[in-house]
Structures are given as structure tokens and as C-alpha cells.
Motif scaffolding. Structure first.
Motif, mmCIF file in Angstrom:
data_model
loop_
_atom_site.group_PDB
_atom_site.id
_atom_site.type_symbol
_atom_site.label_atom_id
_atom_site.label_comp_id
_atom_site.label_asym_id
_atom_site.label_seq_id
_atom_site.Cartn_x
_atom_site.Cartn_y
_atom_site.Cartn_z
ATOM 1 N N ASP A 1 -1.185 7.008 -26.654
ATOM 2 C CA ASP A 1 -1.776 6.405 -25.460
ATOM 3 C C ASP A 1 -3.281 6.216 -25.622
ATOM 4 O OD1 ASP A 1 0.683 6.285 -24.397
ATOM 5 O OD2 ASP A 1 0.415 7.926 -22.963
ATOM 6 N N HIS B 1 1.941 -0.811 -19.412
ATOM 7 C CA HIS B 1 1.606 0.160 -20.465
ATOM 8 C C HIS B 1 2.483 -0.004 -21.713
ATOM 9 C CE1 HIS B 1 0.714 4.245 -22.044
ATOM 10 N NE2 HIS B 1 1.998 4.274 -22.323
ATOM 11 N N HIS C 1 1.601 -1.061 -25.609
ATOM 12 C CA HIS C 1 1.880 -0.335 -26.865
ATOM 13 C C HIS C 1 2.182 -1.322 -27.995
ATOM 14 C CE1 HIS C 1 1.533 3.920 -26.418
ATOM 15 N NE2 HIS C 1 2.315 3.992 -25.375
HETATM 16 ZN ZN ZN Z 1 2.451 5.463 -23.975
#
Ligand code: ZN
Ligand code: KG4
Length: 342
Positions: free
Chosen positions: A308, A112, A116
Motif C-alpha cells: 500500500d 485502491h 495497485h
Molecule cells: Zn492494498
């Protein structure tokens, strides 16, 4: 054309996206749980997992519909495998494995935090490497040298709080709503950033590391009185709140800007990529463009790719896929890193 379906459920946003060839976004659907968690002043992990469970399938249908593709056209499923909240991660991972089995398509687990950074890389047509990558989110704050997608060297990281976490905690001290970043940024526009002489921490012998916990305590004592804790009442007049927010924000953002620029010069990089939720902050973008100097290019994630989202997961998944994908034994991990240490 390779079409990747991305799934993101690491924290409190349920997201599914469809991305072609790692860069063309066909859909990017996000369902935020902010309203659900706001009354707790932060993410309530059990509730987050349950909400992902309810939202994921409807979001998946939306993402496929919006992309205007059929399931047959999907080549690969990419899922965020960590870091994050274990209950939340499990929902996305199990969904990806089930879809992989049901549709007979490969799946791949994606980091994750690396995603980003990829959010900024995929926002620009021709990447410039080597580059400095700066991830500034609610859970992570670090600087890497990017040699290529998938090849990173860690330069510096926070030794305590992440910058987004510091924004969230200072907002809570000021009785501002969660998440704190947007609330602090908004109220800081009315304030004078030089009114309070706050200082961000420096880590002895580690010029690219960050420390935000001293700054946070300094702000706490200024708001509530020396040696008070976060449960004490606000002891300053309300008209000071915008000045506190602006002064805190300026110092926290300057810590990022200064290290990013000096790392670019020291590690001979002509570009800086910013990723993570704090990269939407307009004041950060303003300071960066003033300070960066003409020899350095700065790349920001496009709208929808800072906070996100699953487009960054699908995009990076395209690059991580090595022909066979991950096995169904892959487990999500609350804590994983992706860097080679310097
Ligand atoms: Zn994040
Ligand atoms: O990247 P992200 O969506 O989730 C994590 O992986 O952590 O980042 C969320 C963080 C939160 O701490 C939030 O307060 C912060 O990003 N944030 C901001 C702004 N918008 C969100 N911080 C400063 N200014 C903003 N405008």
C-alpha cells in the motif's frame, strides 16, 4: 506538468505522495502501522483509524517537503475511496475534502485495487496494451484483461480467501509474525518446496478463478493434526516448518503463475502486469520469469509501489480526473469493484 497529491488510508498504512503527470514520483511517504497491530495478529480496525488520524498531517507535510514543491503547485488531490476499512477510509476522504476546500483545488476518489495495478503500469515508461492484470494483495486476488487505463474486463477472481490472506493465515498457524507474507517467504528459503504435496483449489468450469481455503485447511491439518482448529498447538517437529512454508508458498504462487500465463495466451495479450503486496515476493518473480515464455513481457511494480502506497493513488488520480473532479458528497465505500464482468 500536472502535480497530484495522493492520500492512502484504506487499511493500516498511512501514506501521502506527490506525483507529476501520473508517472514521475516526487515523493512517496509511507507510515506503516505494522508494529501497532502485530500483537493482535492482524489489523485492529478501530486502532488503525485512530492512528491514521494522528499520522496523516505530519506525513502530508513530509511528502510536500520531500517533493520540494509549494502547496500552490498542487493541481489535484487524489484519495483512495475504497475498498477498505470504513473507519480508515473516512480519515483519508475527510482529509482530502478538507484540503480541497481549504486550498480551493479539485479532488478525485480513486479505487485502491485499480491503483495497485496502476503501480505496475506507472513503473514502466511505455505501457503495452492489451495486457493481463493480476492483483494479488491481502484483500483481493483477481485477473483482468486491461484494454486501457480505466478499461478492464474481469477474467477470474478468488471464490474465498485472497492469496495474501492465505499467507497471513498460514503464518499465524506456524506462529510466525504478522504480516505473514514476508515471514513465510523468509523461512521458505530454508525449506524444500516439494516436501509436502499440497494442492491449490480449482473452481469447476471457471479456469481462471482461484480458491485458497482448501489449501489453507490442508496446511492446518498437516501442522496441527486432522480436524484440529487454529487454536490447537503445532504438532510437527520445528525442523518441518520451513518445508511446510516452502511447500505452501510454491503451490499458492503456482496457482497465480499458471492462470496468469494461460490467460495471456487465451486472451491474446503479450504483457502481464502484477500489482498488490504479494507481488514483492521474490520466489514469485523467479517462477514467473522461468515459466512465462519468450513472447510475454512481465511488468512488476518498482520498489515502494507493491505494498500500500499513495504514489499509485496520485498516479491513477491523474488519469481519473475529468476536469471537474468529484463533489464533496463523495463517500468512501468498503466494497467497490472497478471491472466490467466478462
Ligand atoms: Zn492494498
Ligand atoms: O497490497 P497490500 O499492501 O494490502 C492490501 O491491499 O491488501 O498487501 C498486503 C498483503 C499481506 O497479506 C501480506 O502478507 C502480503 O501482501 N505480502 C506478501 C509479501 N509481502 C507482503 N506475500 C508474500 N510474500 C511477500 N514477500
Amino acid at each position: 506538468m500536472v502535480i497530484v497529491l495522493g492520500i492512502e488510508t484504506t487499511c493500516d498504512d498511512t501514506a501521502v505522495a506527490v506525483v507529476a503527470d501520473g508517472k514521475t514520483i516526487l515523493s512517496n511517504v509511507i507510515s506503516s502501522q505494522t508494529n501497532l497491530h502485530q500483537k493482535f495478529g492482524g489489523v485492529f480496525p478501530e486502532l488503525a483509524a485512530r492512528q491514521h488520524n494522528e499520522t496523516l498531517l505530519p506525513i502530508l507535510e513530509n511528502a510536500i517537503q520531500e517533493a520540494d514543491i509549494s502547496v500552490d503547485q498542487i493541481d489535484l488531490i487524489a484519495v483512495a475511496k475504497g475498498p477498505g476499512l470504513i473507519g480508515s477510509l473516512m480519515i483519508g476522504m475527510n482529509a482530502a475534502k478538507s484540503l480541497s476546500l481549504a486550498w480551493n483545488k479539485p479532488f478525485v476518489g480513486v479505487n485502491h485495487v485499480e491503483a495497485h495495478l496502476y503501480g505496475a503500469i506507472m513503473s514502466h515508461p511505455s505501457p503495452v496494451f492489451p495486457a493481463i492484470g493480476v492483483v494479488i494483495s491481502g484483500g483481493h486476488t483477481f485477473i483482468v484483461r486491461i484494454e486501457a487505463i480505466g478499461k478492464y474486463q474481469l477474467i477470474g477472481a478468488t471464490v474465498d480467501d485472497a492469496i495474501g490472506e492465505a499467507f497471513d493465515k498460514v503464518a499465524a498457524m506456524l506462529d510466525l509474525p504478522y504480516p505473514g507474507g514476508p515471514a513465510i517467504e523468509a523461512i521458505a528459503r530454508e525449506g524444500d518446496p516439494s516436501r509436502y504435496p499440497f494442492k491449490a483449489g480449482v473452481v469447476k468450469g471457471k479456469p481462471w478463478d482461484f480458491s485458497f481455503s482448501g489449501l489453507k485447511t490442508n496446511v492446518l491439518y498437516t501442522i496441527k493434526g486432522q480436524n484440529c482448529d487454529k487454536l490447537c498447538k503445532i504438532a510437527i517437529p520445528p525442523e518441518q516448518i520451513p518445508h511446510i512454508a516452502a511447500s505452501f508458498q510454491e503451490v499458492a504462487l503456482m496457482a497465480i503463475v499458471e492462470r496468469a500465463i494461460s490467460a495471456a495466451s487465451k486472451f491474446k495479450c503479450a504483457a502481464i502486469y502484477f500489482g498488490g503486496g504479494v507481488s514483492v515476493n521474490e520466489r514469485l518473480r523467479e517462477i514467473m520469469s522461468k515459466k512465462k515464455g519468450k513472447d510475454v513481457q512481465v511488468f512488476w511494480p518498482k520498489k515502494g509501489l507493491s505494498l500500500d502506497n499513495a504514489a499509485m493513488i496520485a498516479g491513477l488520480g491523474f488519469h481519473c480526473f475529468q476536469g471537474t473532479g468529484d463533489s464533496l458528497d463523495l463517500e468512501p465505500s468498503p466494497r467497490i469493484s472497478f471491472c466490467l464482468h466478462s
